[in-house]
Design an enzyme around this catalytic site. Structure first.
Site, PDB file in Angstrom:
ATOM      1  N   LYS A 285      24.957  52.545 -36.196  1.00  0.00           N
ATOM      2  CA  LYS A 285      25.513  53.873 -36.567  1.00  0.00           C
ATOM      3  C   LYS A 285      26.893  54.102 -35.886  1.00  0.00           C
ATOM      4  O   LYS A 285      27.067  53.367 -34.916  1.00  0.00           O
ATOM      5  CB  LYS A 285      24.521  54.916 -35.655  1.00  0.00           C
ATOM      6  N   GLU A 371       7.879  67.384 -31.828  1.00  0.00           N
ATOM      7  CA  GLU A 371       7.678  68.742 -31.419  1.00  0.00           C
ATOM      8  C   GLU A 371       6.203  68.986 -31.262  1.00  0.00           C
ATOM      9  O   GLU A 371       5.837  69.649 -30.126  1.00  0.00           O
ATOM     10  CB  GLU A 371       8.420  69.736 -32.228  1.00  0.00           C
ATOM     11  N   ARG A 399       8.009  74.005 -35.468  1.00  0.00           N
ATOM     12  CA  ARG A 399       7.407  72.658 -35.844  1.00  0.00           C
ATOM     13  C   ARG A 399       6.149  72.490 -34.945  1.00  0.00           C
ATOM     14  O   ARG A 399       5.185  71.799 -35.421  1.00  0.00           O
ATOM     15  CB  ARG A 399       8.192  71.508 -35.529  1.00  0.00           C
TER      16      ARG A 399
HETATM   17  C1  LIG Z   1      12.469  68.597 -36.293  1.00  0.00           C
HETATM   18  C2  LIG Z   1      13.707  68.171 -35.641  1.00  0.00           C
HETATM   19  N1  LIG Z   1      13.719  67.798 -34.514  1.00  0.00           N
HETATM   20  C3  LIG Z   1      15.009  67.263 -33.994  1.00  0.00           C
HETATM   21  C4  LIG Z   1      15.964  67.127 -34.818  1.00  0.00           C
HETATM   22  C5  LIG Z   1      17.411  67.054 -34.057  1.00  0.00           C
HETATM   23  N2  LIG Z   1      17.832  65.683 -34.628  1.00  0.00           N
HETATM   24  C6  LIG Z   1      18.798  65.651 -35.681  1.00  0.00           C
HETATM   25  S1  LIG Z   1      19.349  64.081 -36.249  1.00  0.00           S
HETATM   26  C7  LIG Z   1      18.187  63.656 -34.705  1.00  0.00           C
HETATM   27  C8  LIG Z   1      18.082  61.962 -34.756  1.00  0.00           C
HETATM   28  C9  LIG Z   1      17.733  61.331 -36.043  1.00  0.00           C
HETATM   29  O1  LIG Z   1      17.644  59.941 -35.861  1.00  0.00           O
HETATM   30  P1  LIG Z   1      17.339  58.957 -36.928  1.00  0.00           P
HETATM   31  O2  LIG Z   1      16.421  59.718 -37.927  1.00  0.00           O
HETATM   32  O3  LIG Z   1      17.312  57.588 -36.486  1.00  0.00           O
HETATM   33  O4  LIG Z   1      19.011  59.161 -37.916  1.00  0.00           O
HETATM   34  P2  LIG Z   1      20.069  58.493 -37.391  1.00  0.00           P
HETATM   35  O5  LIG Z   1      21.048  59.763 -36.978  1.00  0.00           O
HETATM   36  O6  LIG Z   1      19.982  57.354 -36.229  1.00  0.00           O
HETATM   37  O7  LIG Z   1      21.058  58.009 -38.651  1.00  0.00           O
HETATM   38  C10 LIG Z   1      17.632  64.526 -34.135  1.00  0.00           C
HETATM   39  C11 LIG Z   1      16.488  64.161 -33.192  1.00  0.00           C
HETATM   40  C12 LIG Z   1      16.002  67.577 -36.116  1.00  0.00           C
HETATM   41  N3  LIG Z   1      16.859  67.751 -37.066  1.00  0.00           N
HETATM   42  N4  LIG Z   1      14.858  68.006 -36.569  1.00  0.00           N
END
Ligand SMILES: Cc1ncc(C[n+]2csc(CCOP(=O)(O)OP(=O)(O)O)c2C)c(N)n1
Ligand SMILES: CC(=O)[C@@H](O)[C@H](O)COP(=O)(O)O
Ligand SMILES: [Mg+2]
Length: 636
Positions: A285, A371, A399
């Site tokens: 990342k 969630e 959620r």
């Molecule tokens: C239901 C939900 N909960 C929390 C979030 C907040 N959120 C956005 S991106 C993220 C992390 C995503 O991690 P990953 O899927 O590994 O993607 P990366 O950023 O590492 O590419 C979170 C927790 C969200 N978008 N949707």
């Protein structure tokens, strides 16, 4: 013969069709230029930088090999889609990202045919991809479906619901698992360590081994033999893959930044895959931009920044954020009460619980992007005698709604819901707006629902929640800075169901719920110039309502106007119900409820979004004049 010098390639790419004309060598060059363009654009707009930098090569490879938009790429969360947007005809608008009238910060079907599926909330991509694949099988749109899901999003339960179903359906569908060992923060959970074992136990395999790994791709006679050999190897290395047990071909792990692996692999899969296939890529990342790679969140979310130094340009803050005030209040309460624990769903920094965890590491739980589990886990904590603060953004709490009803409200368990990002949130737009929590929480029997009008009120609501031990409660507060009001030394529990008069007046009573109170008071100041001085009250509670206050205001005024940062079905609806049920409306009493409009409001800054929602001071003033029948000269 040396290769001819490469001319800038990005300038020759308007849509993915143009990629097909490029050589693999030019595609390597394109990836470098695309990364530079992404960094340059986000330095001007701010936004989600790290995730996009991690998928630059993947984006090039997918659009070079597959026939988008006929083949659909479904980006999970969608925060990594900026390189995708640059390659799909939106390079000229990429610097309008997340601004009023500009590009969305997530994928959005109405924005481009290349945005096959909207996103913003995580863990939805595999479900959508399986849906697209089944639609194709039944004569719907043709083409492949390729979900790109991160290791963080994979911790969302619905991702496994989709893997389970997709594996059962057995139709050709692709999932690219983008494993960068990051969520917003470092990932939590057993799944994360499992995924890591998949590649630390077996270092990057070369393409041939990876290809052989996808036994489903081999001609039938060789499949059984390869499968047995592979199971034996895997059993030795990492014990088979969870995904294969769910009937997915597992291909990986593959270096997600190496086009020399990605291009031939996707070309082979495109021609030969016949079944659900999961490609596990390993990426970094923030890849390719040192300030992002070195940041604790790997550049997950960034303000505008200086391209050379990476130093973010943040507006000076006049007051601490509501989030910080909440965290500090909870810490203060937890110093005095060791039953207080806190739960976050992968948002420790966003909710401020990282501060709580620093002070109480054993009393803070990050459950991952889960969630539903967060809510019922909190119910278990409460049933077990603790005081859980389930701290989730309003939009993400959606959620876990059934869990709130079924596991918390029906059992009347004293879970405290700290609902951050209430109301309109700005650049993240409609998918992240906290519009519905008042409605869905205040309709539940026994639930106490509060909204802080300012940061001092928030401190008292935290104390109120701590003291409320016989039923569930929720208190909401917005994204961003407080009002800069004087702060109490400590929180004092509020009397449940009691509002407060903020300004005495006459003729019209404005009953505010939440931080629109500041706009209401601005409107009152402006109305004073017309000799009008409405009474202003802060309701504090949407449930239970302060019946006595509301009925008294109805007796003493010609009209009541309610104002809340929420959609219909919340505070105003409950007040209307009370006024009707008590017969107040039988005598021609006037009532207006100012709520968010029955539409989704696109990203902009919050001030502009509330203007679009007709909920700023001028519109509140106009509502008072309208209800009093005062003709207002149309502004020229
Ligand atoms: C239901 C939900 N909960 C929390 C979030 C907040 N959120 C956005 S991106 C993220 C992390 C995503 O991690 P990953 O899927 O590994 O993607 P990366 O950023 O590492 O590419 C979170 C927790 C969200 N978008 N949707
Ligand atoms: C992509 C995503 O869903 C999160 O990163 C979200 O954008 C965080 O919102 P805040 O910036 O309000 O914490
Ligand atoms: Mg990740």
């Amino acid at each position: 013969m040396t290769n001819p010098p490469l001319t800038p390639t990005l300038d020759r790419v308007n849509t993915p069709t143009d990629l097909k004309a490029l050589s693999d060598r030019e595609l390597h060059q394109l990836a470098g230029e695309l990364r530079a363009e992404t960094i340059s654009a986000v330095s001007e707009t701010g936004g989600h930088l790290g995730a996009g930098l991690g998928v630059v090569e993947l984006t090039v490879a997918l659009h070079a090999v597959f026939d988008t938009p006929r083949d659909k790429i479904i980006w999970d969360v969608g925060h990594q889609c900026y390189p995708h947007k640059i390659l799909t005809g939106r390079r000229d608008r990429i610097r309008t990202l997340r601004t009023k009238g500009g590009l969305s910060g997530f994928t959005k079907r109405s924005e481009s045919p290349y945005d096959a599926f909207g996103a913003g909330h995580s863990s939805t991509s595999i479900s959508a991809a399986v849906g697209f694949a089944m639609a194709r099988e039944l004569g719907g749109d043709p083409g492949d479906a390729i979900a790109v899901i991160g290791d963080g999003a994979l911790t969302g339960g619905m991702a496994f619901e989709a893997l389970n179903h997709g594996g059962h359906m057995g139709k050709r569908v692709f999932v690219v698992l983008n494993d960068n060992e990051m969520s917003i923060s470092p990932p939590v959970g057993a799944l994360s360590s499992y995924l890591t074992r998949l590649y630390t136990g077996a270092p990057f395999q070369d393409l041939r081994a990876v290809a052989k790994g996808a036994v489903g791709l081999l001609p039938e006679p060789f499949q059984e033999g390869a499968r047995r050999a592979k199971e034996m190897l895997k059993g030795m290395a990492v014990g088979g893959t969870l995904f294969e047990e769910l009937n997915w071909n597992y291909v990986g792990p593959v270096d997600g930044h190496d086009l020399d692996q990605l291009l031939p692999l996707f070309r082979m899969l495109k021609t030969r895959a016949t079944a659900p296939t999961l490609i596990h890529i390993v990426t970094k990342k923030g890849k390719g931009y040192a300030p992002a790679e070195g940041a604790p969140d790997r550049g997950h979310a960034t303000a505008k920044f200086d391209l050379v130094t990476g130093k973010q340009v943040k507006a000076p803050s006049n007051a601490p954020s509501y989030t910080k005030i909440f965290a500090q209040s909870l810490i203060a309460e937890a110093e005095r009460d060791d039953k207080i624990v806190a739960v976050t769903a992968a948002m420790p920094e966003g909710t401020g619980l990282n501060l709580f965890a620093e002070r109480f590491p054993r009393r803070c739980f990050d459950v991952g992007i889960a969630e539903q589990h967060a809510v019922t886990f909190s119910a278990g904590l409460a049933a077990g005698g603790l005081k859980p603060f389930c701290t989730i953004y309003s939009t993400f709490l959606q959620r876990g709604y059934d869990q709130i009803v079924h596991d918390v409200a029906i059992q009347r368990l004293p879970v405290r819901f700290a609902i951050d990002r209430a109301g309109l949130v700005g650049a993240d737009g409609a998918t992240h707006a906290g519009s519905f929590d008042v409605g869905f929480m205040s309709s539940l029997p026994g639930m106490v629902v509060m909204a802080a009008a300012d940061e001092a009120e928030l401190v008292h609501m935290v104390a109120t929640a701590v003291a409320l031990d016989d039923r569930p409660c929720a208190f909401r507060y917005p994204r961003g800075e407080g009002m800069g009001v004087d702060m109490p030394d400590c929180g004092v529990p509020l009397e449940i169901g009691r509002g407060r008069i903020v300004a005495e007046g006459g003729r019209v009573a404005i009953l505010s719920f939440g931080t629109r109170l500041a706009e209401v008071l601005k409107a009152r100041e402006s109305l004073a110039q017309r000799g009008l001085a409405p009474t202003v009250a802060d309701a504090r509670f949407a449930k239970p309502l302060d019946r006595e206050l509301i009925l008294r205001l109805a007796r003493e005024h010609e009209a009541i106007i309610t104002v809340e940062e929420g959609a219909i079905g919340g505070f105003g609806s409950h007040v209307a119900q009370l006024l009707f049920d008590e017969g107040v409306m039988d005598r021609g009493f006037k009532f207006r409820s100012m709520v968010l409009p029955d539409s989704f409001i696109d990203h902009a800054n919050p001030e502009d979004m509330y203007a679009a929602a007709a909920m700023n001071a001028p519109q509140i003033e106009a509502k008072v004049l309208e209800v009093l029948g005062v003709a207002v000269a149309k502004r020229a």
